[in-house]
Design an enzyme around this catalytic site. Structure first.
Site, PDB file in Angstrom:
ATOM      1  N   ASP A  12       1.077  -1.153  -0.439  1.00 50.15           N
ATOM      2  CA  ASP A  12       0.163  -0.138   0.053  1.00 50.15           C
ATOM      3  C   ASP A  12       0.775   0.780  -0.420  1.00 50.15           C
ATOM      4  OD1 ASP A  12      -2.330  -1.544   0.410  1.00 50.15           O
ATOM      5  OD2 ASP A  12      -1.957  -1.425   2.115  1.00 50.15           O
ATOM      6  N   ASN A 184     -18.130 -10.649   4.095  1.00 54.26           N
ATOM      7  CA  ASN A 184     -18.278  -9.953   4.768  1.00 54.26           C
ATOM      8  C   ASN A 184     -20.053  -8.629   3.949  1.00 54.26           C
ATOM      9  OD1 ASN A 184     -18.050  -7.283   2.533  1.00 54.26           O
ATOM     10  ND2 ASN A 184     -16.871  -6.375   3.160  1.00 54.26           N
ATOM     11  N   GLY A 222     -19.212  -5.466  10.310  1.00 56.44           N
ATOM     12  CA  GLY A 222     -18.261  -4.598  11.316  1.00 56.44           C
ATOM     13  C   GLY A 222     -19.055  -4.349  12.944  1.00 56.44           C
ATOM     14  N   ASP A 253      -9.994  -8.743   7.490  1.00 60.54           N
ATOM     15  CA  ASP A 253      -8.816 -10.202   7.610  1.00 60.54           C
ATOM     16  C   ASP A 253      -8.223 -10.354   8.710  1.00 60.54           C
ATOM     17  OD1 ASP A 253      -8.587  -9.685   4.450  1.00 60.54           O
ATOM     18  OD2 ASP A 253      -7.050  -7.962   4.586  1.00 60.54           O
TER      19      ASP A 253
HETATM   20  N1  LIG Z   1     -16.161  -1.041  14.836  1.00 60.56           N
HETATM   21  C1  LIG Z   1     -15.721  -1.574  14.903  1.00 60.56           C
HETATM   22  N2  LIG Z   1     -16.531  -2.291  16.230  1.00 60.56           N
HETATM   23  C2  LIG Z   1     -16.285  -3.150  16.649  1.00 60.56           C
HETATM   24  N3  LIG Z   1     -15.427  -4.540  15.863  1.00 60.56           N
HETATM   25  C3  LIG Z   1     -15.424  -4.073  14.913  1.00 60.56           C
HETATM   26  C4  LIG Z   1     -15.704  -3.092  13.794  1.00 60.56           C
HETATM   27  N4  LIG Z   1     -15.303  -2.299  12.661  1.00 60.56           N
HETATM   28  C5  LIG Z   1     -15.310  -3.885  12.563  1.00 60.56           C
HETATM   29  N5  LIG Z   1     -14.754  -5.125  13.644  1.00 60.56           N
HETATM   30  C6  LIG Z   1     -15.036  -6.533  13.922  1.00 60.56           C
HETATM   31  O1  LIG Z   1     -14.311  -6.673  12.315  1.00 60.56           O
HETATM   32  C7  LIG Z   1     -14.641  -8.041  12.331  1.00 60.56           C
HETATM   33  C8  LIG Z   1     -14.675  -7.301  11.535  1.00 60.56           C
HETATM   34  O2  LIG Z   1     -15.335  -6.219  10.284  1.00 60.56           O
HETATM   35  P1  LIG Z   1     -15.881  -5.959   8.740  1.00 60.56           P
HETATM   36  O3  LIG Z   1     -17.633  -6.983   9.084  1.00 60.56           O
HETATM   37  O4  LIG Z   1     -16.307  -4.792   8.698  1.00 60.56           O
HETATM   38  O5  LIG Z   1     -14.804  -6.736   8.110  1.00 60.56           O
HETATM   39  P2  LIG Z   1     -14.299  -5.519   6.507  1.00 60.56           P
HETATM   40  O6  LIG Z   1     -15.957  -5.104   6.042  1.00 60.56           O
HETATM   41  O7  LIG Z   1     -14.296  -7.165   5.059  1.00 60.56           O
HETATM   42  O8  LIG Z   1     -13.553  -5.361   7.172  1.00 60.56           O
HETATM   43  P3  LIG Z   1     -12.408  -3.874   6.370  1.00 60.56           P
HETATM   44  O9  LIG Z   1     -12.869  -2.862   7.078  1.00 60.56           O
HETATM   45  O10 LIG Z   1     -11.107  -4.723   6.558  1.00 60.56           O
HETATM   46  O11 LIG Z   1     -13.371  -3.893   4.881  1.00 60.56           O
HETATM   47  C9  LIG Z   1     -16.452  -7.710  12.380  1.00 60.56           C
HETATM   48  O12 LIG Z   1     -17.108  -9.425  12.360  1.00 60.56           O
HETATM   49  C10 LIG Z   1     -16.407  -7.153  13.760  1.00 60.56           C
HETATM   50  O13 LIG Z   1     -15.810  -8.227  15.426  1.00 60.56           O
HETATM   51  C1  LIG Z   2     -16.414  -5.819   2.552  1.00 59.71           C
HETATM   52  O1  LIG Z   2     -15.500  -5.737   1.528  1.00 59.71           O
HETATM   53  C2  LIG Z   2     -14.593  -4.506   1.030  1.00 59.71           C
HETATM   54  C3  LIG Z   2     -14.380  -5.590   0.240  1.00 59.71           C
HETATM   55  O2  LIG Z   2     -14.034  -6.745  -0.811  1.00 59.71           O
HETATM   56  C4  LIG Z   2     -14.723  -3.299   0.797  1.00 59.71           C
HETATM   57  O3  LIG Z   2     -14.891  -2.751  -0.317  1.00 59.71           O
HETATM   58  C5  LIG Z   2     -16.328  -3.087   1.460  1.00 59.71           C
HETATM   59  O4  LIG Z   2     -16.045  -1.947   2.254  1.00 59.71           O
HETATM   60  C6  LIG Z   2     -16.569  -4.041   2.865  1.00 59.71           C
HETATM   61  N1  LIG Z   2     -17.842  -3.108   3.130  1.00 59.71           N
HETATM   62  C7  LIG Z   2     -17.831  -3.515   4.547  1.00 59.71           C
HETATM   63  C8  LIG Z   2     -19.431  -2.877   5.036  1.00 59.71           C
HETATM   64  O5  LIG Z   2     -16.749  -3.164   5.565  1.00 59.71           O
END
Ligand SMILES: Nc1ncnc2c1ncn2[C@@H]1O[C@H](COP(=O)(O)OP(=O)(O)OP(=O)(O)O)[C@@H](O)[C@H]1O
Ligand SMILES: *[C@@H]1O[C@H](CO)[C@@H](O)[C@H](O)[C@H]1NC(C)=O
Length: 308
Positions: A12, A184, A222, A253
């Site tokens: 990155d 997600n 999230g 991740d």
């Molecule tokens: N604001 C938050 N507060 C508490 N826990 C969180 C928060 N955001 C993410 N998490 C934790 O992280 C896990 C994965 O987050 P999320 O579902 O946002 O994945 P993602 O969208 O793939 O993440 P990324 O932000 O890397 O794209 C959730 O299941 C939760 O346990």
């Molecule tokens: C879910 O993951 C994607 C990457 O595949 C990302 O672009 C998106 O913002 C994520 N969604 C949420 C709600 O965090």
């Protein structure tokens, strides 16, 4: 190995700018930082920091970014016997601009990640078929991902697919070639074509995904935690711990890496308990900036997370 990841590595390149540039414009930024990323590598390093023995199957360029990435794996105790370097393409990069409001624009150049081939997998066959858990995502060629999943699954290895980044259509075989399908909200929404915002939306999306051939499905939500269902059972919700959110990048991740750790290293826990603890670990990562930099090692996490 406890956890083998067949997937991507990206560097990155983050520029902080007052606003995003317009066509043809040259802008001066006020800060720059580099970070190790790529969903595959992030998940592998997340599992390794928790104490899993890990190996990565991936392709880097024969360049400075590639050399640095190899060192990063070594610093994180990840086996790199099957991380190759190629002169055919540059190491994957993600130049990112972040403006003062926090909005961003991102370019992803997969580069060497797309050079990981089926013959590379054949070279790593012993590693893949003897792993406890194999984890894949969608940042390398889909046919290579599918070949890794099928080979592992046929040998009785537990296969986790994190179908990220989001795609509209997945080869049907992808759904049925994993033991755990872990999108997600956004990815679940795009794959099923229905809104996934609430816990009950997620339960419906899980049913739809199981209708496409999935076995166990976990949707991360999230701050709402995660919703999961094993085949033929009701969906269950696991709450995330409330945290002082600083930067959620890489939380998904962190979750997948932690899940890999629990599946391989603490198989005696129920799936619900594995998911609960993975949510807790992912939530901790939200309290620190960056991606891999936000993943705490085992000794900085509560002891209870590692007790039966
Ligand atoms: N604001 C938050 N507060 C508490 N826990 C969180 C928060 N955001 C993410 N998490 C934790 O992280 C896990 C994965 O987050 P999320 O579902 O946002 O994945 P993602 O969208 O793939 O993440 P990324 O932000 O890397 O794209 C959730 O299941 C939760 O346990
Ligand atoms: C879910 O993951 C994607 C990457 O595949 C990302 O672009 C998106 O913002 C994520 N969604 C949420 C709600 O965090």
């Amino acid at each position: 190995m406890d956890v083998v990841v067949v997937g991507s590595c990206m560097t990155d390149l983050v520029s902080y700018v007052p606003r995003l540039p317009t066509l043809g414009e040259t802008l001066h930024g006020h800060k720059f930082s580099m970070g190790f990323g790529g969903k595959g590598a992030n998940q592998c390093i997340a599992a390794s920091r928790l104490g899993a023995s890990t190996a990565m199957v991936a392709k880097l360029g024969s360049d400075t970014f590639g050399d640095n990435y190899l060192k990063n794996f070594k610093d994180n105790n990840v086996n790199t016997e099957h991380v190759g370097q190629t002169a055919e393409a540059a190491t994957g990069v993600a130049p990112i601009a972040v403006d003062d409001k926090g909005d961003n624009s991102i370019i992803i150049v997969a580069g060497a990640n797309h050079c990981l081939s089926r013959s590379d997998l054949e070279g790593a066959d012993d590693l893949i078929t003897s792993a406890k858990v194999v984890i894949c995502q969608l940042e390398i060629k889909p046919e290579v991902t599918l070949a890794a999943m099928t080979r592992a699954k046929n040998q009785g290895v537990c296969v986790v697919l994190n179908p990220a980044p989001a795609v509209k259509r997945l080869d049907d075989a992808m759904y049925s070639s994993c033991d755990i399908f872990c999108p997600n909200e956004t990815e679940a929404e795009i794959l099923t074509g229905t809104k996934v915002a609430s816990i009950s939306d997620a339960s419906a999306a899980i049913k739809a995904l199981q209708g496409k051939g999935c076995s166990t499905v976990i949707i991360t939500m999230g701050s709402q935690g995660a919703v999961f269902a094993e085949p033929g059972q009701e969906a269950k919700h696991v709450a995330a711990s409330p945290v002082n959110a600083v930067d959620s990048t890489g939380a998904g991740d962190a979750f997948v890496g932690a899940l890999g750790y629990y599946l391989a290293c603490m198989p005696q826990l129920t799936l619900s308990e594995k998911i609960q603890r993975s949510c807790t670990i992912a939530s901790f990562s939200v309290e620190r900036p960056g991606t891999q930099t936000s993943y705490r090692p085992k000794h900085e996490l509560p002891k209870e997370l590692f007790q039966v």
